[in-house]
Write a protein that holds these residues in place. Structure first.
Motif, short mmCIF file in Angstrom:
data_model
loop_
_atom_site.label_atom_id
_atom_site.label_comp_id
_atom_site.label_asym_id
_atom_site.label_seq_id
_atom_site.Cartn_x
_atom_site.Cartn_y
_atom_site.Cartn_z
N ALA A 84 37.78 59.04 39.36
CA ALA A 84 36.99 59.55 38.24
C ALA A 84 35.71 58.73 38.07
CB ALA A 84 37.81 59.53 36.95
N ALA A 85 35.82 57.42 38.27
CA ALA A 85 34.65 56.55 38.09
C ALA A 85 33.58 56.87 39.13
CB ALA A 85 35.06 55.08 38.19
N GLN A 86 34.03 57.13 40.37
CA GLN A 86 33.05 57.44 41.42
C GLN A 86 32.41 58.79 41.16
OE1 GLN A 86 35.57 56.81 44.79
NE2 GLN A 86 35.28 54.59 44.73
N ARG A 87 33.20 59.71 40.58
CA ARG A 87 32.71 61.06 40.33
C ARG A 87 31.78 61.10 39.11
NH1 ARG A 87 37.45 63.11 39.54
NH2 ARG A 87 37.19 63.50 37.32
N THR A 88 32.15 60.40 38.03
CA THR A 88 31.41 60.56 36.77
C THR A 88 30.45 59.42 36.48
OG1 THR A 88 33.11 59.46 35.44
CG2 THR A 88 33.36 61.83 35.76
N ARG A 89 30.51 58.34 37.26
CA ARG A 89 29.63 57.19 37.04
C ARG A 89 29.56 56.79 35.56
NH1 ARG A 89 25.60 56.49 41.55
NH2 ARG A 89 26.79 57.32 43.29
N PRO A 90 30.68 56.36 34.98
CA PRO A 90 30.70 56.09 33.54
C PRO A 90 29.82 54.89 33.17
CG PRO A 90 32.69 55.26 34.58
CD PRO A 90 31.95 56.00 35.63
N ASP A 91 29.31 54.91 31.94
CA ASP A 91 28.59 53.75 31.41
C ASP A 91 29.58 52.67 31.00
OD1 ASP A 91 25.81 54.93 31.28
OD2 ASP A 91 26.94 56.40 30.12
N ILE A 92 30.73 53.13 30.49
CA ILE A 92 31.75 52.22 29.97
C ILE A 92 33.11 52.66 30.48
CG2 ILE A 92 32.88 51.38 27.84
CD1 ILE A 92 30.25 52.06 26.35
N ARG A 112 33.92 46.88 40.45
CA ARG A 112 32.81 45.93 40.59
C ARG A 112 32.28 45.90 42.03
NH1 ARG A 112 31.03 45.99 36.34
NH2 ARG A 112 31.76 44.83 34.54
N ARG A 113 33.18 46.10 42.99
CA ARG A 113 32.78 46.01 44.41
C ARG A 113 31.99 47.22 44.86
NH1 ARG A 113 38.23 44.40 46.43
NH2 ARG A 113 38.31 42.15 46.18
N ASN A 114 32.19 48.35 44.17
CA ASN A 114 31.56 49.58 44.61
C ASN A 114 30.21 49.75 43.92
OD1 ASN A 114 30.74 52.28 44.75
ND2 ASN A 114 32.83 53.02 44.91
N PRO A 115 29.13 49.84 44.71
CA PRO A 115 27.80 49.92 44.11
C PRO A 115 27.66 51.07 43.10
CG PRO A 115 27.66 49.82 46.52
CD PRO A 115 29.11 49.86 46.17
N ALA A 116 28.41 52.15 43.29
CA ALA A 116 28.31 53.31 42.40
C ALA A 116 28.83 52.98 41.00
CB ALA A 116 29.09 54.48 42.97
N THR A 117 29.75 52.03 40.92
CA THR A 117 30.39 51.76 39.62
C THR A 117 30.21 50.31 39.17
OG1 THR A 117 32.46 51.36 40.84
CG2 THR A 117 32.16 53.55 39.89
N ALA A 118 29.49 49.52 39.98
CA ALA A 118 29.38 48.07 39.71
C ALA A 118 28.72 47.77 38.37
CB ALA A 118 28.63 47.39 40.85
N GLU A 119 27.85 48.68 37.90
CA GLU A 119 27.09 48.41 36.68
C GLU A 119 27.83 48.81 35.41
OE1 GLU A 119 24.06 46.75 36.39
OE2 GLU A 119 24.71 46.32 38.43
N ALA A 120 28.95 49.51 35.55
CA ALA A 120 29.67 49.98 34.36
C ALA A 120 30.11 48.80 33.51
CB ALA A 120 30.88 50.82 34.77
N ARG A 121 30.18 49.04 32.21
CA ARG A 121 30.68 48.01 31.30
C ARG A 121 32.20 48.16 31.24
NH1 ARG A 121 29.30 48.10 24.96
NH2 ARG A 121 30.38 46.17 24.41
N LEU A 122 32.91 47.11 31.62
CA LEU A 122 34.37 47.19 31.70
C LEU A 122 35.02 46.51 30.51
CD1 LEU A 122 35.01 46.38 35.49
CD2 LEU A 122 34.49 48.58 34.41
N ILE A 123 35.85 47.26 29.81
CA ILE A 123 36.54 46.73 28.63
C ILE A 123 38.04 46.91 28.83
CG2 ILE A 123 36.87 46.96 26.14
CD1 ILE A 123 34.00 48.02 25.95
N ALA A 124 38.77 45.79 28.81
CA ALA A 124 40.23 45.87 28.91
C ALA A 124 40.78 46.16 27.51
CB ALA A 124 40.78 44.54 29.42
N VAL A 125 41.69 47.13 27.45
CA VAL A 125 42.38 47.44 26.20
C VAL A 125 43.86 47.36 26.53
CG1 VAL A 125 42.72 49.14 24.38
CG2 VAL A 125 40.52 49.01 25.53
N THR A 126 44.51 46.30 26.07
CA THR A 126 45.83 46.03 26.61
C THR A 126 46.72 45.30 25.61
OG1 THR A 126 46.99 44.79 28.34
CG2 THR A 126 44.88 43.91 27.62
N ALA A 127 48.02 45.42 25.84
CA ALA A 127 48.97 44.67 25.02
C ALA A 127 49.03 43.21 25.49
CB ALA A 127 50.35 45.31 25.09
N TYR A 128 48.50 42.95 26.69
CA TYR A 128 48.55 41.58 27.22
C TYR A 128 47.45 40.74 26.58
CZ TYR A 128 51.05 44.02 31.01
OH TYR A 128 51.91 44.80 31.73
#
Length: 171
Positions: A84-92, A112-128
């Motif tokens: 989905a990330a490669q297809r939609t190029r999400p901002d977040i 992060r490794r893939n240039p198509a998605t490396a710029e996305a803002r990554l937010i973990a939402v987790t019970a951990y």
């Protein structure tokens, strides 16, 4: 007994949505003044990818975000998330750490490794929420680590902030 886990989250999101729609109505029916909820102007058209294996949580989150003007894609596994990330190029990307086929850390590393998605803002939402979990999520490339249950208004506030640059702040 008290609600736990997914039920508690659903209940919170449901309450927040009812609050929010009441607030939206109130905002629409009164003369403009200082907006109290900047996130409500978020028709920024930002694309958000939600990677969450619990369908109910994922759907609730999507409803909340769409109400606020974000464009939302859902994925229920790491593999789906990657595609989905490669297809939609999400901002977040809002990503659960515990996923059925992999974990959020591996997914973040791959994004992060893939240039198509490396710029996305990554937010973990987790019970951990341990320090070790937070350290691992930073090392994997997450810029923010939110521990469930996340209050919807806190999430919206974070989404409204400008993204921190990837790799800012040492390491």
């Amino acid at each position: 007994g008290p609600l736990r886990g997914v039920d508690a989250l659903k209940f919170q999101i449901f309450n927040a949505l009812s609050n929010l729609s009441g607030r939206l109505r109130a905002l629409q029916n009164r003369p403009p003044s200082r907006p109290e909820l900047p996130a409500l102007q978020a028709s920024k058209g930002l694309r958000i990818l939600v990677v969450e294996d619990d369908p109910d949580s994922a759907q609730s989150l999507r409803r909340l975000l769409e109400l606020c003007g974000y464009k939302v894609t859902l994925a229920y596994s790491g593999r789906e998330g990657l595609e989905a990330a490669q297809r939609t190029r999400p901002d977040i990307v809002l990503c659960d750490i515990g996923l059925p086929d992999t974990d959020g850390y591996e997914l973040a590393t791959a994004l992060r490794r893939n240039p198509a998605t490396a710029e996305a803002r990554l937010i973990a939402v987790t019970a951990y929420g341990s320090e070790n979990d937070q350290k691992r999520s930073r090392e994997a490339g997450f810029q923010l680590h939110l521990v469930k249950p996340v209050k919807p208004e806190n999430l919206l506030e974070e989404l409204d902030k400008p993204a921190k640059k990837v790799g800012a702040g040492g390491a």
